[in-house]
Design a protein around this motif. Structure first.
Motif, mmCIF file in Angstrom:
data_model
loop_
_atom_site.group_PDB
_atom_site.id
_atom_site.type_symbol
_atom_site.label_atom_id
_atom_site.label_comp_id
_atom_site.label_asym_id
_atom_site.label_seq_id
_atom_site.Cartn_x
_atom_site.Cartn_y
_atom_site.Cartn_z
ATOM 1 N N VAL A 7 0.975 -1.187 -0.123
ATOM 2 C CA VAL A 7 -0.067 0.186 -0.104
ATOM 3 C C VAL A 7 0.838 1.191 -0.056
ATOM 4 O O VAL A 7 1.739 1.304 0.870
ATOM 5 N N LYS A 8 0.610 2.103 -1.142
ATOM 6 C CA LYS A 8 1.582 3.310 -1.102
ATOM 7 C C LYS A 8 0.737 4.523 -1.303
ATOM 8 O O LYS A 8 -0.062 4.541 -2.119
ATOM 9 N N PRO A 9 0.594 5.402 -0.085
ATOM 10 C CA PRO A 9 -0.363 6.734 -0.198
ATOM 11 C C PRO A 9 0.644 7.634 -0.997
ATOM 12 O O PRO A 9 1.837 8.011 -0.870
ATOM 13 N N ILE A 10 -0.221 8.340 -1.765
ATOM 14 C CA ILE A 10 0.412 9.456 -2.457
ATOM 15 C C ILE A 10 -0.333 10.791 -2.395
ATOM 16 O O ILE A 10 -1.794 10.646 -2.638
ATOM 17 N N ILE A 11 0.222 11.684 -1.899
ATOM 18 C CA ILE A 11 -0.418 13.243 -1.651
ATOM 19 C C ILE A 11 -0.479 13.704 -3.113
ATOM 20 O O ILE A 11 0.705 14.150 -3.651
ATOM 21 N N ILE A 12 -1.722 14.291 -3.639
ATOM 22 C CA ILE A 12 -1.778 14.933 -4.975
ATOM 23 C C ILE A 12 -1.372 16.370 -4.670
ATOM 24 O O ILE A 12 -2.024 16.923 -3.813
ATOM 25 N N PRO A 13 -0.342 17.227 -5.295
ATOM 26 C CA PRO A 13 -0.025 18.260 -5.110
ATOM 27 C C PRO A 13 -0.880 19.361 -5.150
ATOM 28 O O PRO A 13 -1.905 19.079 -6.190
ATOM 29 N N ASP A 14 -0.789 20.155 -4.339
ATOM 30 C CA ASP A 14 -2.025 21.490 -4.486
ATOM 31 C C ASP A 14 -3.286 21.054 -4.166
ATOM 32 O O ASP A 14 -4.197 21.717 -4.879
ATOM 33 N N THR A 15 -3.713 19.935 -3.677
ATOM 34 C CA THR A 15 -5.067 19.590 -3.315
ATOM 35 C C THR A 15 -4.985 19.189 -1.830
ATOM 36 O O THR A 15 -3.900 18.812 -1.473
ATOM 37 N N ASN A 16 -6.299 18.717 -1.548
ATOM 38 C CA ASN A 16 -6.204 18.123 -0.173
ATOM 39 C C ASN A 16 -6.487 16.621 -0.172
ATOM 40 O O ASN A 16 -6.978 15.956 0.656
ATOM 41 N N TYR A 17 -6.229 15.897 -1.443
ATOM 42 C CA TYR A 17 -6.465 14.414 -1.713
ATOM 43 C C TYR A 17 -5.270 13.547 -1.480
ATOM 44 O O TYR A 17 -4.170 14.149 -1.867
ATOM 45 N N THR A 18 -5.480 12.524 -1.036
ATOM 46 C CA THR A 18 -4.619 11.424 -1.042
ATOM 47 C C THR A 18 -5.206 10.211 -1.804
ATOM 48 O O THR A 18 -6.097 9.859 -1.624
ATOM 49 N N VAL A 19 -4.195 9.478 -2.538
ATOM 50 C CA VAL A 19 -4.611 8.534 -3.252
ATOM 51 C C VAL A 19 -3.600 7.278 -2.540
ATOM 52 O O VAL A 19 -2.605 7.419 -2.454
ATOM 53 N N GLU A 20 -4.474 6.272 -2.246
ATOM 54 C CA GLU A 20 -3.763 5.003 -1.729
ATOM 55 C C GLU A 20 -3.744 4.007 -2.827
ATOM 56 O O GLU A 20 -4.858 3.569 -3.260
ATOM 57 N N LEU A 21 -2.517 3.740 -3.338
ATOM 58 C CA LEU A 21 -2.550 2.836 -4.264
ATOM 59 C C LEU A 21 -2.168 1.297 -3.661
ATOM 60 O O LEU A 21 -1.264 1.073 -2.815
ATOM 61 N N TYR A 22 -3.136 0.389 -4.057
ATOM 62 C CA TYR A 22 -3.084 -0.960 -3.522
ATOM 63 C C TYR A 22 -2.318 -1.782 -4.638
ATOM 64 O O TYR A 22 -2.949 -1.928 -5.645
ATOM 65 N N LEU A 23 -1.083 -2.053 -4.485
ATOM 66 C CA LEU A 23 -0.344 -2.819 -5.510
ATOM 67 C C LEU A 23 -0.460 -4.142 -5.149
ATOM 68 O O LEU A 23 0.178 -4.898 -4.324
ATOM 69 N N PHE A 24 -1.090 -5.000 -5.989
ATOM 70 C CA PHE A 24 -0.906 -6.603 -5.951
ATOM 71 C C PHE A 24 -0.047 -6.933 -6.927
ATOM 72 O O PHE A 24 0.090 -7.176 -8.141
ATOM 73 N N ASP A 25 1.058 -7.487 -6.283
ATOM 74 C CA ASP A 25 2.408 -8.180 -7.081
ATOM 75 C C ASP A 25 2.214 -9.411 -7.273
ATOM 76 O O ASP A 25 2.589 -10.226 -6.188
ATOM 77 N N CYS A 26 1.902 -10.089 -8.365
ATOM 78 C CA CYS A 26 1.515 -11.631 -8.551
ATOM 79 C C CYS A 26 2.612 -12.167 -8.925
ATOM 80 O O CYS A 26 3.288 -11.901 -9.700
ATOM 81 N N ALA A 27 2.408 -13.605 -8.583
ATOM 82 C CA ALA A 27 3.511 -14.281 -8.904
ATOM 83 C C ALA A 27 3.449 -14.796 -10.666
ATOM 84 O O ALA A 27 2.468 -14.473 -11.092
#
Length: 103
Positions: free
Chosen positions: A53-73
């Motif tokens: 899970v990687k949180p990314i804050i969008i610049p110049d906004t009050n939004y955060t995007v949580e990226l759920y990365l599923f790394d599959c075999a």
């Protein structure tokens, strides 16, 4: 998906990382997750799927995007994941010298 937590809305995005074995899916995923601070020196093959899970804050906004990365075999297991879950983004890794991948 959206979650309203008061002042800072959080958006969520599910990302599926799939492809052939030994194409560097896990290495790239770990580098992205750690902001380029961790490169795995020892190769350990993924079994099933790893979740980051990687949180990314969008610049110049009050939004955060949580990226759920599923790394599959790099096995046929990822075909089942595609059918079971709803993913917004899919990254596909493959070897260019094996063109029969698309056949």
């Amino acid at each position: 998906e959206k979650e309203n937590t008061g002042e800072m809305p959080t958006l969520r995005c599910k990302i599926l990382v799939i492809g052939d074995a030994t194409t560097g899916k896990s290495s790239i995923t770990k580098m992205f997750h750690s902001d380029n601070t961790h490169f795995p020196k020892n190769y350990i093959m993924t079994v099933g799927a790893d979740l980051y899970v990687k949180p990314i804050i969008i610049p110049d906004t009050n939004y955060t995007v949580e990226l759920y990365l599923f790394d599959c075999a790099g096995e046929d297991v990822y075909r089942d994941l595609i059918a079971k879950y709803e993913f917004i983004i899919c990254f596909l890794f493959f070897f260019l010298n094996f063109l029969n991948f698309f056949i």
